[in-house]
Design a protein around this motif. Structure first.
Motif, PDB file in Angstrom:
ATOM      1  N   MET A   9      52.740 102.933  22.961  1.00  0.00           N
ATOM      2  CA  MET A   9      51.796 102.831  24.069  1.00  0.00           C
ATOM      3  C   MET A   9      50.403 102.594  23.511  1.00  0.00           C
ATOM      4  O   MET A   9      49.970 103.255  22.592  1.00  0.00           O
ATOM      5  N   ARG A  10      49.698 101.653  24.072  1.00  0.00           N
ATOM      6  CA  ARG A  10      48.369 101.334  23.551  1.00  0.00           C
ATOM      7  C   ARG A  10      47.310 102.295  24.068  1.00  0.00           C
ATOM      8  O   ARG A  10      47.477 102.938  25.099  1.00  0.00           O
ATOM      9  N   ASP A  11      46.233 102.403  23.326  1.00  0.00           N
ATOM     10  CA  ASP A  11      45.122 103.268  23.721  1.00  0.00           C
ATOM     11  C   ASP A  11      44.374 102.608  24.878  1.00  0.00           C
ATOM     12  O   ASP A  11      43.903 101.486  24.765  1.00  0.00           O
ATOM     13  N   ARG A  12      44.287 103.302  26.010  1.00  0.00           N
ATOM     14  CA  ARG A  12      43.606 102.747  27.198  1.00  0.00           C
ATOM     15  C   ARG A  12      42.184 103.260  27.273  1.00  0.00           C
ATOM     16  O   ARG A  12      41.933 104.428  27.026  1.00  0.00           O
ATOM     17  N   HIS A  13      41.290 102.394  27.605  1.00  0.00           N
ATOM     18  CA  HIS A  13      39.902 102.764  27.860  1.00  0.00           C
ATOM     19  C   HIS A  13      39.651 102.593  29.350  1.00  0.00           C
ATOM     20  O   HIS A  13      40.312 101.805  30.008  1.00  0.00           O
ATOM     21  N   ALA A  14      38.704 103.314  29.847  1.00  0.00           N
ATOM     22  CA  ALA A  14      38.371 103.193  31.265  1.00  0.00           C
ATOM     23  C   ALA A  14      37.807 101.811  31.541  1.00  0.00           C
ATOM     24  O   ALA A  14      37.001 101.293  30.760  1.00  0.00           O
ATOM     25  N   PRO A  15      38.219 101.180  32.632  1.00  0.00           N
ATOM     26  CA  PRO A  15      37.640  99.885  33.004  1.00  0.00           C
ATOM     27  C   PRO A  15      36.126 100.011  33.206  1.00  0.00           C
ATOM     28  O   PRO A  15      35.623 101.062  33.607  1.00  0.00           O
ATOM     29  N   VAL A  16      35.427  98.939  32.941  1.00  0.00           N
ATOM     30  CA  VAL A  16      33.969  98.902  33.066  1.00  0.00           C
ATOM     31  C   VAL A  16      33.604  98.352  34.445  1.00  0.00           C
ATOM     32  O   VAL A  16      34.030  97.249  34.816  1.00  0.00           O
ATOM     33  N   PHE A  17      32.825  99.108  35.209  1.00  0.00           N
ATOM     34  CA  PHE A  17      32.379  98.693  36.540  1.00  0.00           C
ATOM     35  C   PHE A  17      31.413  97.520  36.411  1.00  0.00           C
ATOM     36  O   PHE A  17      30.497  97.537  35.590  1.00  0.00           O
ATOM     37  N   LEU A  18      31.604  96.485  37.248  1.00  0.00           N
ATOM     38  CA  LEU A  18      30.715  95.321  37.253  1.00  0.00           C
ATOM     39  C   LEU A  18      29.947  95.162  38.558  1.00  0.00           C
ATOM     40  O   LEU A  18      28.772  94.837  38.538  1.00  0.00           O
TER      41      LEU A  18
END
Length: 76
Positions: free
Chosen positions: A1-10
């Motif tokens: 499983m890959r390391d997930r980062h929080a999506p960046v708000f645009l």
């Protein structure tokens, strides 16, 4: 499983209320076909590639989406 980062708000596509307006995010850690995320006020999300999003934006800029929407709403 890959390391997930929080999506960046645009961006938020309303901002005139507190109803949970649609929002745009980018997730650079996601698979390329899922890096752009649009959420709605019902907790749903659409994930797409950067190229798909650019195509959507171009269709909006050209007025093509307005034409399609207007025709459908008019029952044509």
């Amino acid at each position: 499983m890959r390391d997930r980062h929080a999506p960046v708000f645009l961006a938020r596509f309303c901002g005139n209320c507190n109803c949970g307006c649609p929002e745009l995010y980018v997730d650079p850690a996601a698979a390329p076909e899922r890096q752009v995320i649009i959420t709605d006020d019902f907790g749903q999300r659409v994930e797409m590639s950067v190229d798909q999003f650019r195509d959507l934006v171009e269709s909006a800029k050209s007025g093509a989406l307005d034409d399609l929407l207007d025709r459908q709403l008019a029952g044509a």
